[in-house]
Design an enzyme around this catalytic site. Structure first.
Site, PDB file in Angstrom:
ATOM      1  N   ASP A  11       0.862  -1.184   0.000  1.00 49.13           N
ATOM      2  CA  ASP A  11       0.000   0.000   0.000  1.00 49.13           C
ATOM      3  C   ASP A  11       0.899   1.236   0.000  1.00 49.13           C
ATOM      4  O   ASP A  11       1.696   1.431   0.921  1.00 49.13           O
ATOM      5  CB  ASP A  11      -0.897  -0.013   1.240  1.00 49.13           C
ATOM      6  CG  ASP A  11      -2.037   0.992   1.151  1.00 49.13           C
ATOM      7  OD1 ASP A  11      -2.083   1.746   0.156  1.00 49.13           O
ATOM      8  OD2 ASP A  11      -2.862   1.028   2.068  1.00 49.13           O
ATOM      9  N   GLU A 106      -2.474   0.150  -4.458  1.00 46.47           N
ATOM     10  CA  GLU A 106      -2.622  -0.981  -3.554  1.00 46.47           C
ATOM     11  C   GLU A 106      -2.740  -2.270  -4.354  1.00 46.47           C
ATOM     12  O   GLU A 106      -3.431  -2.315  -5.374  1.00 46.47           O
ATOM     13  CB  GLU A 106      -3.875  -0.753  -2.708  1.00 46.47           C
ATOM     14  CG  GLU A 106      -4.122  -1.753  -1.627  1.00 46.47           C
ATOM     15  CD  GLU A 106      -5.387  -1.416  -0.845  1.00 46.47           C
ATOM     16  OE1 GLU A 106      -5.666  -2.138   0.120  1.00 46.47           O
ATOM     17  OE2 GLU A 106      -6.094  -0.444  -1.206  1.00 46.47           O
TER      18      GLU A 106
END
Length: 470
Positions: A11, A106
């Site tokens: 992320d 992500e």
């Protein structure tokens, strides 16, 4: 569930804001907010410096300004975000062929599917994660990432949250319950304030507390589907596989709000922002779609979708937003909406432009110039625009409080705060503020130090939109 920690979740930290700070030296270490800048705008991403003042995604920009008035408020540059995302996803595909992007910033990676990663022990997996983070920072010019590794997608995502910002967390197989136990129930996806309050009344505050509830109790409280899911996740049970992108049948963006939203205007703003993101993803994939779908989840977790099929395929954000907000108008939001999503299906690789050309009276084309905010305070500039220049901070006073701007001003080129520009004499820079027929530019790039500020007529022929630096 796997016996080895072979699911990696990466992320990128405060992605949109981090890209802006990377490319704009004067904003590094300063609060930066990316999102809608008008009176009804919504925050998309806030830098960690802005989060210290309580600014969060999906918050109304007006509230964000009240909490952090000295931040730089930028409208966003999706070309730059896509370019950085391609670099990151490319690095992940060097590890394994099974990469499941969730968004631009992500993705999950199945390490067991990679020839060089399938038999790694925990220590080498941790070293791999550190190497990936280092490569991401080097290849993207300084963007940071948080990496979580575990035996399932759920635990890997939890691990990356525990690693934030800019860290690595590996959940050793066999310790999943131990890792989850002290976490707040809010750590479980989908558990928002309403559910957390219901659970609190039962004495449930942590995942360990939640684990003490029987399945019938949870399904009675939350419904069969959600109660069953929550029961499994509290025990670390997640059997979902990492699935690489296949033929795209639909694209969607959705978000769960920190608090249930009843204000239809806020929901419309969020739907418009999501429509822009769907449009960007469509264009990034060279695709278009015919069916717009709006997904809503009420405060009690009852979930509905509404769809509308267009006359032909489009990738136009304005068309998608008009359709999505039209669907939203049919929904009763008075009891509170906890999740909102906008999606596109009925895919094609062409666009029927003539059906979707904007009307002359399209509101997006008539948006007043005072939608633009002036980020100069966050830029830390001691140099002020030349005398006579009017930046966005002074537009309301100059244009009047009625919210309308003369047609002669609206007809001039408008420059969004943060947008890349190039001047024939001064070179590349970015829009610092605009309004009342003027545009103020800070001339700097990611490879320079903080640059000087200059103000020009908005229709100055020497000034043109810039291109994203590779």
């Amino acid at each position: 569930m796997r016996r080895q920690a072979t699911v990696l979740h990466l992320d990128l930290d405060a992605f949109f804001a981090a890209v802006e700070q990377r490319d704009k030296p004067s904003l590094r270490g300063k609060p930066v907010v990316v999102g809608g800048l008008g009176a009804r705008g919504v925050v998309s991403t806030a830098s960690y410096e802005a989060r210290e003042y309580g600014v969060r995604s999906a918050m109304r920009t007006a509230e964000a300004r009240a909490r952090c008035p000295h931040a730089a408020y930028l409208s966003g540059r999706f070309d730059a975000y896509r370019a950085a995302s391609r670099v990151v996803m490319g690095r992940l595909r060097e590890i394994s062929p099974l990469v499941e992007p969730l968004s631009l910033d992500e993705a999950f990676v199945d390490l067991a599917a990679g020839e060089t990663t399938r038999d790694l022990d925990l220590e080498r997996i941790r070293l791999l994660a550190e190497q990936v983070r280092g490569d991401v920072a080097e290849r993207t010019g300084g963007l940071t990432a948080s990496v979580g590794i575990a035996s399932s997608k759920f635990l890997a995502k939890i691990a990356s949250e525990l690693a934030k910002p800019d860290g690595v967390h590996v959940v050793t197989p066999g310790t999943e319950l131990e890792v989850l136990a002290p976490l707040s129930v809010r750590a479980i996806p989908g558990v928002g304030p309403v559910t957390a309050e219901r659970l609190r009344r039962l004495g449930v505050h942590t995942v360990a507390d939640l684990r003490g509830l029987d399945l019938p109790d949870l399904t009675s409280l939350l419904g069969s589907a959600y109660g069953t899911s929550l029961h499994a996740l509290a025990r670390g049970e997640d059997h979902r596989a990492v699935v690489a992108e296949r033929e795209t049948k639909s694209l969607s963006v959705e978000d769960t709000f920190e608090t249930d939203i009843t204000d239809r205007r806020i929901l419309a703003d969020v739907a418009t922002m999501m429509s822009r993101r769907v449009s960007e993803r469509l264009r990034g994939n060279g695709m278009s779609g015919r069916t717009v779908t709006l997904k809503i989840r009420h405060h009690d977790f009852e979930t509905h979708t509404r769809s509308a099929t267009l006359a032909g395929p489009t990738d136009d954000a304005r068309v998608i937003a008009r359709t999505a907000t039209g669907l939203l108008a049919e929904i009763d939001t008075s009891s509170g909406i906890r999740l909102l999503g906008v999606g596109m299906s009925g895919m094609a690789d062409w666009v029927q432009d003539d059906l979707f050309a904007p009307d002359d009276d399209d509101p997006a084309d008539d948006a007043p110039a005072d939608d633009h905010a002036d980020p100069r305070e966050a830029a830390g500039a001691d140099d002020r625009p030349p005398s006579g220049a009017t930046t966005a901070a002074g537009v309301d006073a100059a244009a009047g409080t009625g919210g309308s701007t003369p047609r002669t001003l609206r007809a001039r080129p408008r420059w969004s705060p943060g947008a890349d520009v190039v001047h024939a004499e001064h070179g590349p820079g970015w829009v610092w503020g605009s309004g009342i027929g003027r545009v103020t530019v800070r001339f700097e790039t990611r490879h320079t130090g903080p640059g000087p500020v200059r103000t020009f007529d908005a229709d100055d022929p020497s000034l043109r939109p810039g291109t994203v630096e590779p």
